[in-house]
Every structure is written in C-alpha cells, then in structure tokens.
Design an enzyme around this catalytic site. Sequence first.
Site, short mmCIF file in Angstrom:
data_model
loop_
_atom_site.label_atom_id
_atom_site.label_comp_id
_atom_site.label_asym_id
_atom_site.label_seq_id
_atom_site.Cartn_x
_atom_site.Cartn_y
_atom_site.Cartn_z
CG ASN A 57 -1.82 1.12 1.36
OD1 ASN A 57 -1.76 2.05 0.55
ND2 ASN A 57 -2.69 1.07 2.35
NE ARG A 106 -10.45 12.49 4.74
CZ ARG A 106 -10.37 11.23 4.37
NH1 ARG A 106 -11.18 10.74 3.47
NH2 ARG A 106 -9.46 10.42 4.90
#
Length: 397
Positions: free
Chosen positions: A7, A239
């Site tokens: 990843n 966020r």
Amino acid sequence: MKVFVINCGSSSLKYQLFDMKNESVIARGIVDRIGINESYVQIETEKGKYKIVKEMPNHSVAIQSVLDLLTDRKHGCIENMSQINAVGHRVVHSGEDFNTSVKIDKSVLKIIASNVELAPLHMPPNIAGIESCLKSIPHAPAVAVFDTSFHSSIPQYAYMYALPYDDYKNYKIRKYGFHGTSHQYVSQQARQIFKKDGDFKLIVCHLGNGASISAVKNDKCVDTSMGFTPLDGLIMGTRSGSIDAAILEYLSKKTGMSLTQVVDYLNKKSGVLGISGISSDFRDLEQASKDGDERAKLAIAMFVYRVKTFIGAYSASMGGLDMVVFTAGVGENSSLIREYICYDMEYLGIDFDKSKNTSAIRGSIAEISSDKSRVKVHIIPTNEELVIARETLKFYK
Ligand code: AMP
C-alpha cells in the site's frame, strides 16, 4: 504460496507478506518519510521488530529496501525473491475502467495512469509502487486491487450528481466511493454471520479517521457515502464530509483562500478537529467531552447525527434492514460512539444491548444487539490487506 501486499502512499509504504496456506501474516512493516530526511524501513516477523534508518529518495529504493529486509538472514523471513509468488497492490482509483481487481500488464498500467487526475495525491505513489515491483520482482504476477471496485455495483441513479449530463461523460464526474476493500471484507463476514441465503440488507459503518457508510443489498453495494472524492459524506477526523457547495465560494471570498486552499481546508482542517479545536482523534474527544468541553461534545454529537441520518436513508433506500456493522478504528473500539449511534433506533428494529457493547473484546467479532433484536448489530474488525491478498491469489496459477 506467499503473497506480498503493498500500500504505497505519497511518503510512506505499508506492506505485509502473507502465507496463503493459512492466511497468516509472516512479515509486516512500513517505510516512512520516503523522499524526506530520516527515512526508515521497519520489519516485524516472528523474530521481532527491526528498523533501519537510511536515505530513501523514492519508492523504488523503498521497495528494494523492503525486499532486502525480507531476505535478510538475521531479520528476514524468506530465503530469496523467488519465494514471493504474487504481489497485490492497493490502487485507490479504478475510474469506470475496472469493476474488479485486475492483473497488471503494460496496457492495464496505461489505463490506471489515465485515471491519475481522479486522485492526484494517491495515484502517483500507487503507480510508482507498481513500476518498482515489476522491476524488482519480475517473476511474480502483479495485481491491482482498487478501493473503488466494490462500489461499481451502485446503480446509476445513485452514483450520478445532478450536474449537466455532459460533465459525467466528459469529465468522469460521478460518485465512486472508497474504502471498498474494507466494505467488501466486512460484508462477506456479515453474510457468514447472518447464516441465511437470500435477501440480506446490510449497512456497513466504516468509522475510522476517514469514515464511510455503505448500503449492501444481497452482497452488492447499492450506495455509499463517499463520492467523487473521499471528502464527501460523513464528518471525519479532519474532513468536513458533505457540505453545501456554495460555501466554497463564500469561504474563498471571506478569507482570501484560493479554491485549492479551500478544498485543502475542508480535507485537513475541518471535521471533528475543526469543530472541537482539540483533536481529530476520538479518544481525545471522548476525554474532553467527559471533562465538560462543549465543543468536543458538539463534534461527537454532529458525527453521530450524520451517521444516524445515513442509516435511516439507506434503510429507506433498501426497503428495510437486517444488520448494521461497525468497523475500523472508531467503529471497532469506541463503545460510546456505537451506543450513541444506536440510541433510539427501536423504530428500525434495533434492540441495542449496552452490556454486550461495553464488554465486546477488542479485535474480535461481537454481536451487540439483544437476542430478540429484529435487526442485528455487530462489530466486525476489518482487514483490507487480507482482501488484497485474497484477490491477488485469484490471479495466481
Ligand atoms: P483508522 O483510521 O481506522 O485507523 O482509525 C483511527 C481512529 O480510530 C483514531 O484516529 C481514533 O479516532 C479512533 N480510535 C482508535 N481507538 C479508539 C478508542 N479506543 N476509542 C475511541 N476511538 C478510537
């Protein structure tokens, strides 16, 4: 049969080496601060943890350092590279080009590269990781496993934004959804727990630093809260989640920030961090809330409220509900947030069991609804790397 899962982020690289005979992890680790000073590579095996600080100017050097460590006599766990049979790469975006994982060759890599614009921060490091592995482990098939592909079953009426249709055709603007490997893993586990075949209406709450909810009907994703980018939907650590798009221009005029700066502000300075002014971490917020901090209480209340509204909306859109699942950092570990979310949900058929909720063992699957609850509620720890390894295995012959 060993599968290497990678990843790649912009300045870090996480990896795991699986023995797929029993799906065990034989090595895991990270390379951090790639392209920055004091970069290091770390490995953890049954022999223990080991870390080397060394200069790593790019992903290619980072991957070679991991491979050197994996084959290191003292700290590694394999004798040579030929023992790595396949490599699975997490790739953030598939655009509309792939709805399943795919074996990577030159033409696939070209298509992946054509979607860089859709995730400009994540895709370049993903591609750099793939290219480096193709060079360093050329014998092993490489597979791209996308964050978006589990959501490719969402029907068009749910994934479209009500912009002029040409914007979808010309610029690929639509809902894609993210955290797909997590939603996929948890949904498969949930189906096994449900035991029955046939109709199954599931809501998966992936609540971590990033957070998203999926509606999964008969094992297919039919809606999800993240959108064109991972900014949409739930309120997250930093966020904002969904907001009125007109706020962007208004904020820009009021503060002098450019549009790019406003989007960065919504991604990095907002969410529960922005509301509380304390932290993006729910452990800190829960403590501050206990200590009487009103803004920490507000941040938690807003987060919970948004999750509840999605559960209500997705139950309505699926025409019912059989199970709610909590996963990821907050979902797996915070009994308080789970209790707040499930409070007053009897109307939906949820009979929440507070004592099961608080006594759930960390890292394990647990049922936290009562025996008589019509809609079941479970905690299912996610495992995105294992999904990538399993998907990769499908391409190994
Ligand atoms: P993830 O992004 O899935 O790794 O989740 C990370 C987040 O999980 C952290 O930022 C915390 O907000 C949250 N978290 C982890 N452990 C706990 C805990 N014991 N209680 C509350 N929140 C937690």
